[in-house]
Design a protein around this motif. Structure first.
Motif, mmCIF file in Angstrom:
data_model
loop_
_atom_site.group_PDB
_atom_site.id
_atom_site.type_symbol
_atom_site.label_atom_id
_atom_site.label_comp_id
_atom_site.label_asym_id
_atom_site.label_seq_id
_atom_site.Cartn_x
_atom_site.Cartn_y
_atom_site.Cartn_z
ATOM 1 N N ARG A 192 0.794 -1.231 0.000
ATOM 2 C CA ARG A 192 0.000 0.000 0.000
ATOM 3 C C ARG A 192 0.826 1.282 0.000
ATOM 4 N N PRO A 193 1.929 1.372 0.733
ATOM 5 C CA PRO A 193 2.721 2.618 0.647
ATOM 6 C C PRO A 193 3.194 2.916 -0.778
ATOM 7 N N LEU A 194 3.648 1.886 -1.483
ATOM 8 C CA LEU A 194 4.091 2.090 -2.858
ATOM 9 C C LEU A 194 2.913 2.445 -3.758
ATOM 10 N N LEU A 195 1.771 1.808 -3.551
ATOM 11 C CA LEU A 195 0.594 2.089 -4.373
ATOM 12 C C LEU A 195 0.071 3.505 -4.120
ATOM 13 N N LYS A 196 0.142 3.962 -2.880
ATOM 14 C CA LYS A 196 -0.268 5.337 -2.581
ATOM 15 C C LYS A 196 0.649 6.341 -3.275
ATOM 16 N N GLU A 197 1.922 6.021 -3.301
ATOM 17 C CA GLU A 197 2.872 6.897 -3.979
ATOM 18 C C GLU A 197 2.582 6.977 -5.476
ATOM 19 N N ILE A 198 2.202 5.846 -6.054
ATOM 20 C CA ILE A 198 1.839 5.832 -7.476
ATOM 21 C C ILE A 198 0.563 6.640 -7.701
ATOM 22 N N ARG A 199 -0.383 6.549 -6.766
ATOM 23 C CA ARG A 199 -1.623 7.315 -6.907
ATOM 24 C C ARG A 199 -1.358 8.812 -6.832
ATOM 25 N N ARG A 200 -0.454 9.226 -5.936
ATOM 26 C CA ARG A 200 -0.136 10.646 -5.831
ATOM 27 C C ARG A 200 0.570 11.171 -7.079
ATOM 28 N N SER A 201 1.184 10.317 -7.820
ATOM 29 C CA SER A 201 1.851 10.737 -9.060
ATOM 30 C C SER A 201 0.886 10.877 -10.228
ATOM 31 N N GLN A 202 -0.416 10.648 -9.969
ATOM 32 C CA GLN A 202 -1.466 10.737 -10.986
ATOM 33 C C GLN A 202 -1.303 9.725 -12.127
ATOM 34 N N ALA A 203 -0.608 8.630 -11.848
ATOM 35 C CA ALA A 203 -0.479 7.580 -12.862
ATOM 36 C C ALA A 203 -1.807 6.838 -12.980
ATOM 37 N N THR A 204 -2.258 6.657 -14.201
ATOM 38 C CA THR A 204 -3.531 5.984 -14.448
ATOM 39 C C THR A 204 -3.373 4.698 -15.254
ATOM 40 N N HIS A 205 -2.181 4.434 -15.784
ATOM 41 C CA HIS A 205 -1.938 3.226 -16.576
ATOM 42 C C HIS A 205 -0.792 2.449 -15.918
ATOM 43 N N ILE A 206 -1.067 1.208 -15.567
ATOM 44 C CA ILE A 206 -0.108 0.406 -14.818
ATOM 45 C C ILE A 206 0.062 -0.947 -15.502
ATOM 46 N N VAL A 207 1.316 -1.319 -15.761
ATOM 47 C CA VAL A 207 1.653 -2.649 -16.254
ATOM 48 C C VAL A 207 2.098 -3.467 -15.048
ATOM 49 N N LEU A 208 1.393 -4.560 -14.779
ATOM 50 C CA LEU A 208 1.642 -5.368 -13.587
ATOM 51 C C LEU A 208 2.304 -6.680 -14.012
ATOM 52 N N ASP A 209 3.570 -6.841 -13.636
ATOM 53 C CA ASP A 209 4.320 -8.053 -13.941
ATOM 54 C C ASP A 209 4.755 -8.688 -12.632
ATOM 55 N N VAL A 210 3.888 -9.524 -12.088
ATOM 56 C CA VAL A 210 4.155 -10.195 -10.816
ATOM 57 C C VAL A 210 3.764 -11.656 -10.952
ATOM 58 N N ASP A 217 -3.588 -9.978 -4.555
ATOM 59 C CA ASP A 217 -3.211 -9.128 -3.419
ATOM 60 C C ASP A 217 -2.874 -7.713 -3.872
ATOM 61 N N VAL A 218 -2.159 -7.593 -4.986
ATOM 62 C CA VAL A 218 -1.795 -6.259 -5.470
ATOM 63 C C VAL A 218 -3.044 -5.483 -5.873
ATOM 64 N N LEU A 219 -3.949 -6.126 -6.597
ATOM 65 C CA LEU A 219 -5.171 -5.441 -7.034
ATOM 66 C C LEU A 219 -6.054 -5.096 -5.844
ATOM 67 N N ASP A 220 -6.118 -5.987 -4.860
ATOM 68 C CA ASP A 220 -6.950 -5.727 -3.688
ATOM 69 C C ASP A 220 -6.421 -4.535 -2.898
ATOM 70 N N GLN A 221 -5.125 -4.448 -2.721
ATOM 71 C CA GLN A 221 -4.555 -3.315 -2.005
ATOM 72 C C GLN A 221 -4.631 -2.033 -2.835
ATOM 73 N N ALA A 222 -4.569 -2.155 -4.163
ATOM 74 C CA ALA A 222 -4.771 -0.979 -5.019
ATOM 75 C C ALA A 222 -6.191 -0.457 -4.883
ATOM 76 N N LEU A 223 -7.136 -1.373 -4.700
ATOM 77 C CA LEU A 223 -8.524 -0.957 -4.493
ATOM 78 C C LEU A 223 -8.673 -0.246 -3.159
ATOM 79 N N GLN A 224 -7.939 -0.665 -2.166
ATOM 80 C CA GLN A 224 -8.026 -0.049 -0.844
ATOM 81 C C GLN A 224 -7.478 1.375 -0.846
#
Length: 923
Positions: A192-210, A217-224
């Motif tokens: 969540r700390p990293l995802l919040k940082e991405i949200r503050r950067s106004q990024a709207t397009h994310i490539v998820l390679d995990v 888990d990543v999508l669930d925490q991004a939703l939170q």
């Protein structure tokens, strides 16, 4: 042709002698780690399926020799491989981890035993006895790039969990047209700390390679942390994207795109799962839920066993195959390993030539010559199994998937190495999906109070919600909502600004800030579409076109001049006319004296007079010319041809001049003259008396600040250096300043706003044309899925005339609109009436002429009285009184002729009784 037939006969004869060459039981080894349960299951049931299908190996059976080992234990893996080789296996499958797989591969290469893998491997070269059914990494990376290009992504964040991700996405990182930010997930499970940082950067397009197990888990925490909304787009690179439970995220309306190599809804895949469940039930075991899904690597393992069995059968048909026991400490190798691995690589690929540099048996060479006539294609759960000349599976097909509220995951396209990314959905399906996504939603509309776009209602009641607002923009959003079926809530922006970018910090304020923070879904006001704003947010199709213009105090009516009747002609024309009058008069006098015809007998009764008379004296010539010029008759007329020519030309000249004067006079007397000190922006730039400014931080402010046109640069320099400042906090403040400045201040603003103001404040007007061309649009967050739907609705309203109706309503009908038009009509009606100020100069001329005539008459009267007094020998006062008494006696209409005295040498006839009224020149 003859060579081909001979090869065919050779193979046929060879096969006829080798029908039962294979052993009854063929051992194949499988090395699996503790986490490879699905692969192990697929391996076992693939062997069972081959044994049931007698068409593949009609007289032999496969026997699976499975060895399990801890993860990344390469030492134990080496022992297990040697154990399998001692048992006489024909091939070894697995393991999945890189470290153990490399050790297994090196041993198999030394023993010339096929090693078959189904894992992602970044190496771009393969050993001679190794075969990997996993898609070729560079081809997979090209697939990701093609799909993102098709989606028109330009700026995005790559979120990965291991260094393998960077290798997997190398083609994305090499693309120069993209702006890519790379972030790695932390080792712990709190993202969540990293995802919040991405949200503050106004990024709207994310490539998820995990890893597949981390996707949820990543999508669930991004939703939170609110990193999943209508404006966010995710692309998931995992080929097991379809194994993740995305139902929770499909209702968040976030667009999630991914790819799959295996379609779980394919009948063949469903049949495999049923076989697994049935087989486990036979052994009294219950199949866990996570094993009921066919992963990509499990499907690849299943296809690998099928491909091996097919190649082994083809090799058996061409050569006697013996399977020997091998020892890692010995130097004996399997003689058929190279032929078997080449058979597997050959399926679907172009035949090898001597340039391949591969070791081949004579049997393989014979089969290659024969099979050039027709190649056999092998299809598995992962589609067509085909390898290139280097032994890589570079040609494969991926399905492109997207989340859908109705189906969770929906196939929308495919990717192939030759054709690239191709979306199979139609435009109608895309529009329907967008409209469905928009219907019954409540959108937050951010606005600012600017008449007539958005205003607060004037009401004695306490209003709440949308009932508080009215205006052009409010009605526009209402009409769009009726078309698209969504709800809306208007909310006033806190700082009242539209949106400007701070030059130092790069931060936005106002409505743009709320859109970037996703606090609002739409932004509408008199929002100018500029390049800077377009780079930050999205805009709909323009709903109004306009430009920058000048609002200034309406010029005062110019008071008509006392001698305005002289205005039809310039001073030069009047001078030329006076010169022409004098010149023609003198010319007429000279020509009359020269022409014999103008000398006439003053007494017609005398046939031979002693003297002739010429009536065109200097005074008579002047009188004749002025009389004809004023279209009045004269008591004399020219007789000679030359004088008549002069008179005719003069009459023609006066006809044209009088007609022109009359036509121009009507316009000068009826049309009101306005006295305006400025007519354009150039006039403003050239003077220093009138100050001018614009709204601080608005689009007009940016236009002058960034302009490269010299005139506008000069205006910006004057405005920015003016003290006190000429900029205002709002357009209303600028208009108010113009109204109070009494012509000493001009304000620059959009022409549409000027139209609204001048409809209500009649003392103001628009000066000059448009300085530029711009448009108003509805702003949306970057990457908003609603942009297309909103734009098409605006276009529909423009075509059916609703936008024109709304503008007339709020510009000319409501809130005092049309008032100035009524005033203008009254002024136009009164302009046809001429007042004394228009024709007062004519009266002045008339009074002046009469006064001059009176003065002249008095002078003549006094001069004659003095002369008579001298002739009669009386005093001047006596004679003057006598004449005055006669004048005031109005009953007397005749006057006796007074005789001269004998001593007088002058004519005794009175001026009133003179017998000679002409002018005589003796010949």
């Amino acid at each position: 042709m003859n060579i081909t037939i001979i090869n065919f006969l050779f193979v046929f004869c060879w096969c006829s002698f080798q029908i039962f060459a294979l052993p009854d039981t063929i051992l194949i080894g499988g090395i699996f780690e503790e986490r490879d349960e699905v692969q192990e299951l697929a391996f076992r049931y693939a062997v069972e399926r081959v044994n049931k299908d007698r068409s593949t190996l009609p007289d032999s059976k496969l026997s699976a020799q499975i060895e399990r080992l801890p993860a990344d234990d390469s030492f134990k893996a080496s022992k297990q491989v040697c154990k399998l080789l001692r048992s006489g296996v024909a091939a070894i499958f697995g393991p999945q981890s890189e470290n153990t797989a490399n050790h297994v591969q090196s041993i198999c290469d030394a023993m010339e035993v096929p090693h078959i893998e189904t894992r992602w491997d970044y190496k771009l070269t393969r050993d001679a006895y190794s075969l990997n059914l996993y898609p070729y990494p560079p081809s997979l990376s090209s697939a990701y790039r093609d799909i993102l290009m098709k989606l028109k992504w330009k700026n995005f964040v790559i979120l990965y969990d291991s260094n393998e991700g960077l290798v997997r996405l190398q083609n994305l990182l090499k693309e120069k047209t993209w702006t890519v930010t790379v972030r790695q997930l932390p080792d712990n499970s709190d993202y969540r700390p990293l995802l919040k940082e991405i949200r503050r950067s106004q990024a709207t397009h994310i490539v998820l390679d995990v890893a597949p197990e981390k996707i949820y888990d990543v999508l669930d925490q991004a939703l939170q942390v609110h990193l999943m909304s209508d404006y966010h787009n995710y692309f998931i690179t995992s080929l097991d994207f379809n194994q993740v439970d995305l139902e929770k995220f499909s209702h968040s309306r976030t667009n999630i795109t991914g790819v799959q190599l295996v379609d779980p809804q394919k009948p063949a895949v469903e049949q495999v799962v049923e076989e697994w469940m049935y087989g486990e039930q036979r052994y009294g075991r219950l199949l866990p839920a996570h094993l009921k899904r066919v992963t990509t690597e499990a499907a690849l393992m299943y296809d690998a066993v099928t491909l091996f069995a097919k190649a082994l059968d083809d090799l058996d048909n061409s050569h006697q195959v013996d399977i020997d026991k091998l020892y890692c400490e010995g130097d004996k190798t399997w003689q058929h390993g190279n032929s078997l691995i080449n058979f597997m690589k050959w399926y679907g690929s172009r035949p090898y030539t001597s340039n391949d540099g591969r070791r081949r048996s004579r049997a393989y060479t014979a089969v290659t010559n024969f099979t050039q006539m027709e190649q056999i294609q092998v299809f598995g759960l992962t589609g067509l199994i085909k390898f290139d000349t280097a032994g890589f599976r570079s040609e494969f097909q991926l399905d492109i998937l997207e989340t859908d509220p109705r189906e969770i995951l929906k196939k929308v396209g495919t990717w192939t190495n030759q054709g690239g990314a191709n979306y199979t959905r139609t435009w109608a399906e895309l529009v329907d999906a967008l409209e469905l996504n928009l219907q019954n939603r409540t959108l937050i509309v951010s606005t600012a109070m600017t008449p007539p776009y958005t205003m607060l209602k004037e009401s004695s009641e306490h209003l709440k919600g949308n009932d508080r607002y009215e205006g052009f923009c409010f009605d526009l959003i209402h009409e769009i909502a009726l078309i698209r079926g969504f709800n809306y809530t208007f909310r006033e922006v806190a700082d009242g600004n539209y949106g400007s970018k701070d030059r130092n910090t790069g931060e936005w304020d106002g409505i743009v800030r709320e859109l970037l923070d996703h606090k609002a879904d739409l932004g509408i006001v008199d929002f100018t579409i500029t390049y800077e704003r377009e780079e930050a947010v999205d805009f709909s199709m323009p709903f109004m076109n306009l430009g920058i213009s000048i609002i200034y105090k309406k010029p005062q009516k110019k008071s008509p001049s006392l001698f305005s009747f002289m205005s039809p002609f310039s001073v030069d024309v009047w001078i030329y006319m006076a010169t022409a009058y004098l010149g023609v008069s003198v010319l007429l006098f000279i020509l009359a004296r020269m022409s014999p015809e103008e000398w006439t007998n003053p007494y017609p009764c005398i046939e031979e007079p002693e003297e002739l008379e010429n009536c065109f004296t200097v005074t008579n010539s002047l009188w004749f010319i002025i009389a004809t010029y004023l279209c009045q008759g004269a008591d004399i007329a020219p007789r000679a041809v030359s004088t008549r020519i002069v008179a005719g030309i003069w009459w023609f000249f006066t006809l044209i001049m009088i007609s022109s004067y009359t036509a121009n006079l009507a316009a000068f007397l009826t049309v009101e003259r306005m006295d305006s000190p400025i007519e354009s922006a150039e006039d403003l730039a050239k003077q220093t008396k009138i100050k001018y400014g614009c709204k601080m931080g608005g689009s007009t402010y940016s236009f002058f600040r960034d302009s490269s046109i010299p005139t506008y640069q000069r205006m910006w320099s004057v405005m920015s250096s003016a003290r006190p400042t000429v900029f205002t906090e709002s357009n209303d403040a600028g208009v108010e300043k113009v109204a109070k400045a009494d012509g000493q201040y001009a304000f620059l603003m959009e022409s549409s706003s000027i139209e609204y103001v001048v409809e209500r404040k009649c003392e103001l007007t628009q000066v000059g044309g448009l300085l530029d061309s711009k448009s108003y649009g509805i702003a949306l967050p970057p990457g908003s899925p609603f942009t297309g739907a909103i734009s098409s609705a605006v276009l529909m309203l423009k075509e059916n005339g609703m936008l024109h109706k709304l503008k007339n309503k709020w510009w000319k009908q409501r809130k005092g609109g049309g008032h100035c038009q009524k005033e203008e009509k009254k002024d136009a009606a009164s302009a046809a009436e001429l007042g004394l100020e228009n024709v007062g100069g004519v009266f002045v001329v008339m009074v002046g002429g009469i006064a001059l005539a009176c003065v002249t008459a008095c002078c003549e009267f006094a001069w004659k009285a003095r002369k008579l007094a001298t002739d009669d020998g009386v005093t001047f006062s006596e004679e003057l009184c006598k004449e005055l008494l006669f004048i005031v006696n109005c009953k007397e209409n005749s006057k006796p002729v007074r005789k001269k005295s004998s001593s007088s040498n002058t004519d005794s006839s009175s001026i009133y009784g003179s017998t000679n009224y002409g002018y005589t020149d003796k010949k």
